[in-house]
Design an enzyme around this catalytic site. Structure first.
Site, PDB file in Angstrom:
ATOM      1  N   LYS A 196      -2.371   1.478   6.479  1.00 19.55           N
ATOM      2  CA  LYS A 196      -3.682   1.834   5.933  1.00 19.55           C
ATOM      3  C   LYS A 196      -3.999   1.063   4.654  1.00 19.55           C
ATOM      4  O   LYS A 196      -5.144   1.005   4.233  1.00 19.55           O
ATOM      5  CB  LYS A 196      -3.774   3.337   5.722  1.00 19.55           C
ATOM      6  CG  LYS A 196      -3.841   4.093   7.045  1.00 19.55           C
ATOM      7  CD  LYS A 196      -4.229   5.542   6.869  1.00 19.55           C
ATOM      8  CE  LYS A 196      -4.428   6.228   8.219  1.00 19.55           C
ATOM      9  NZ  LYS A 196      -3.151   6.492   8.920  1.00 19.55           N
ATOM     10  N   ASP A 197      -2.984   0.451   4.039  1.00 18.10           N
ATOM     11  CA  ASP A 197      -3.218  -0.385   2.859  1.00 18.10           C
ATOM     12  C   ASP A 197      -4.196  -1.524   3.159  1.00 18.10           C
ATOM     13  O   ASP A 197      -5.007  -1.883   2.305  1.00 18.10           O
ATOM     14  CB  ASP A 197      -1.897  -1.006   2.370  1.00 18.10           C
ATOM     15  CG  ASP A 197      -1.026   0.002   1.630  1.00 18.10           C
ATOM     16  OD1 ASP A 197      -1.575   0.970   1.063  1.00 18.10           O
ATOM     17  OD2 ASP A 197       0.201  -0.182   1.615  1.00 18.10           O
TER      18      ASP A 197
END
Ligand code: PLP
Length: 432
Positions: free
Chosen positions: A106-107
Site C-alpha cells: 500500500k506504500d
C-alpha cells in the site's frame, strides 16, 4: 484524460477533481474514460527502463493536462524511493512489494496519492486535513505516505486496543503532521465518525476536510507500475510464457491495477485472484452471481472483505465473460495458508507472509486441478507484505523472522494518541 463515475457516464471529471473528491457525488467510483496505451517506445523497453522511468511512463497518460511532466518526474522520484524486486522461488517468482516504509504494497499507492494531493492543493492557503479510519494496516500506510507532505495534515482514527503494537506505532508514532485518535469502540465506529465529520456542513466551513480511502483513483494508478516493471523483468530474464500474475486480493484494487497495466500493453497473459475464505469474487469468476456478504475473520486479515469495493470498477470496464477470460479465481482457507508458509520455508528457505501465502497456494491449487501446469510458464505471486508484519502467524511455523529496518525503527517509536469515546461530539471537539 477524463474520468467518470461508475454510475454516471454523462459527467466528466479531471484527474485532480477525481482525486480530491475520492468518491463521485453519486457514490460511484471514478474510472478513466479509456485505458491508455504505453508509448510504443516504452512498451518495447520495459525490460530496460528503471523503475522510476516505468512509473513515469505508466502514470503520465492518466494525468495529462493536470500534472506537468516535470512535476510528475519529481513526484515519482520522491514517492518511489524503494524497489520492487522479482525473486525466483522454486520455479515461480515472488514480486516483493514490501520494501517501502511501512513494509506493505500500500506504500506505492499511498505515497503517490499524498504527493498528488499536495500538488493539487498547492494554491490553497488553508491546510487540508485528511481523515482516515483504519482497522490497522491502511492507517499506517496513509500516515506514512502523507508524513511531512506540506500543506496537509492527517488524522487517523483506530479502535483502541484492537490494533497490534506495531500498527499502533506506525499510526501514532510519527507525530508532525500526523495525529492519531484511539476510539473507544470498533472500526465501524471509527468509520462512522469520519463519515459524519465529512458530511458536517458547519465543520466543513471551518476546515478543509477530505478522506484518503482505498478506492481513490490516485492509489490505483501507481499500482499498475510494478506490474509493468515486473513483466519487463520477466522479459529480460527470458522467462517462459505465459506470464501469469497471482494477486492476493481483498478489495480488488491491486488486481484492477494489474489489469490496467496489461491493457496498457504490459506483457501479462493471465491473472489469478487469490482470496482467503472471503470468496465472493472467486465464486463470481466460477460462474455464480455476484453476492456480496459480511466478511469472515482470517489470518490474512487485510483481505477480509466480503463486498470488494473495486468490483464496481472492474465491472464498469469489463463484462462478466471478459473478466472470467482474464482472471482465474481461487480461495484458500487458513489451514492451507499455514501449510503453504511451512512448505515454502522448508523447501526454499523463503518466508511468506499470510497474504502472499494465499497467493502461492492459489497457484498450487490451480496446478493440482490441472488448470495450470506447474512450471508451464512464469508464475509470479505478488508478495503484498513483509512476513515480520505478521510475526504472530508466521513465527510459530518458521521460527524467528528478522524485521526489516523500517519495522525496527517503528517499534522504537512511542505511540502518542488521544483517546476519545465513540461519540461524534468528542471527535468534533478534537478536530476543532
Ligand atoms: C490491502 C492488502 C491486500 C489486499 O489488496 P486489495 O487491493 O484490497 O485487493 C493484500 N495484502 C495485504 C498485505 C494488504 O495490506
Amino acid at each position: 484524460m477524463r474520468y467518470y463515475s461508475t454510475r454516471n457516464r454523462n459527467e466528466p471529471y479531471g484527474f485532480a477533481s477525481a482525486v480530491v473528491r475520492g468518491l463521485a457525488p453519486d457514490g460511484g467510483l471514478f474510472v478513466p474514460e479509456e485505458i491508455p496505451h504505453f508509448r510504443p517506445s516504452a512498451a518495447a523497453s520495459l525490460d530496460k527502463m528503471t523503475f522510476q522511468d516505468i512509473a513515469y511512463e505508466t502514470i503520465r497518460p492518466f494525468v495529462t493536462d493536470e500534472i506537468p511532466d516535470a512535476v510528475l518526474t519529481g513526484i515519482v522520484e520522491s514517492a518511489f524511493t524503494f524497489d520492487a524486486p522479482l525473486k525466483p522461488v522454486g520455479s515461480r517468482f515472488m514480486l516483493e512489494l514490501f520494501h517501502g516504509p511501512t513494509a506493505a504494497f500500500k506504500d506505492f499507492g499511498a505515497r503517490f496519492m499524498a504527493r498528488a494531493f499536495a500538488y493539487f492543493r498547492r494554491n490553497e492557503s488553508r491546510p487540508l486535513k485528511i481523515l482516515v479510519a483504519t482497522s490497522g494496516d491502511t492507517g499506517g500506510a496513509v500516515a506514512g505516505g502523507f508524513y511531512q507532505v506540506e500543506g496537509i495534515s492527517v488524522t487517523v482514527l483506530y479502535p483502541k486496543g484492537r490494533v497490534t503494537p506495531l500498527q499502533e506505532r506506525q499510526i501514532a508514532g510519527l507525530g508532525g503532521n500526523i495525529d492519531a485518535i484511539a476510539v473507544e469502540g470498533s472500526f465501524d465506529d471509527c468509520q462512522r465518525l469520519v463519515k459524519t465529520a465529512l458530511g458536517d456542513t458547519e465543520l466543513n466551513k471551518q476546515l478543509s476536510l477530505s478522506s484518503a480511502n482505498s478506492i481513490n483513483i490516485a492509489r490505483l494508478v501507481p499500482q499498475a507500475v510494478y506490474y509493468a516493471a515486473a513483466a519487463g523483468a520477466l522479459k529480460s530474464r527470458r522467462a517462459a510464457a505465459p506470464f501469469v500474475f497471482c494477486v492476493p486480493s481483498g478489495n480488488l484494487g491491486n488486481l484492477t491495477a494489474g489489469i490496467y497495466a496489461s491493457k496498457m500493453g504490459a506483457p501479462i497473459d493471465l491473472f489469478i485472484a487469490a482470496s482467503n475464505d472471503n470468496k465472493t469474487f472467486p465464486e463470481y469468476l466460477a460462474g455464480e452471481n455476484y453476492t456480496p456478504r459480511d466478511s469472515i475473520a482470517t489470518i490474512s486479515n487485510a483481505m477480509d472483505v466480503g463486498a470488494p469495493s473495486n468490483f464496481e470498477r472492474l465491472s464498469s470496464h469489463w463484462s462478466a465473460d471478459e473478466l472470467r477470460r482474464m482472471i482465474l479465481g481461487a480461495s484458500i482457507n487458513d489451514d492451507d495458508t499455514k501449510a503453504a508458509i511451512e512448505t515454502v520455508y522448508r523447501q526454499y528457505d523463503y518466508i511468506l507472509d499470510p497474504h502472499s501465502a494465499v497467493g502461492w497456494q492459489a497457484v498450487t491449487r490451480l496446478c493440482e486441478k490441472g488448470v495450470l501446469k506447474d512450471g508451464g510458464g512464469a508464475y509470479t505471486v505478488l508478495s503484498t507484505a513483509h512476513p515480520a508484519k505478521f510475526a504472530h502467524v508466521v513465527e510459530p511455523l518458521t521460527g524467528a523472522v528478522k524485521p526489516p529496518p523500517c519495522l525496527e525503527e517503528a517499534m522504537k517509536k512511542t505511540a502518542h494518541s488521544i483517546t476519545i469515546p465513540a461519540e461524534y461530539g468528542a471527535f468534533k471537539a478534537v478536530l476543532r
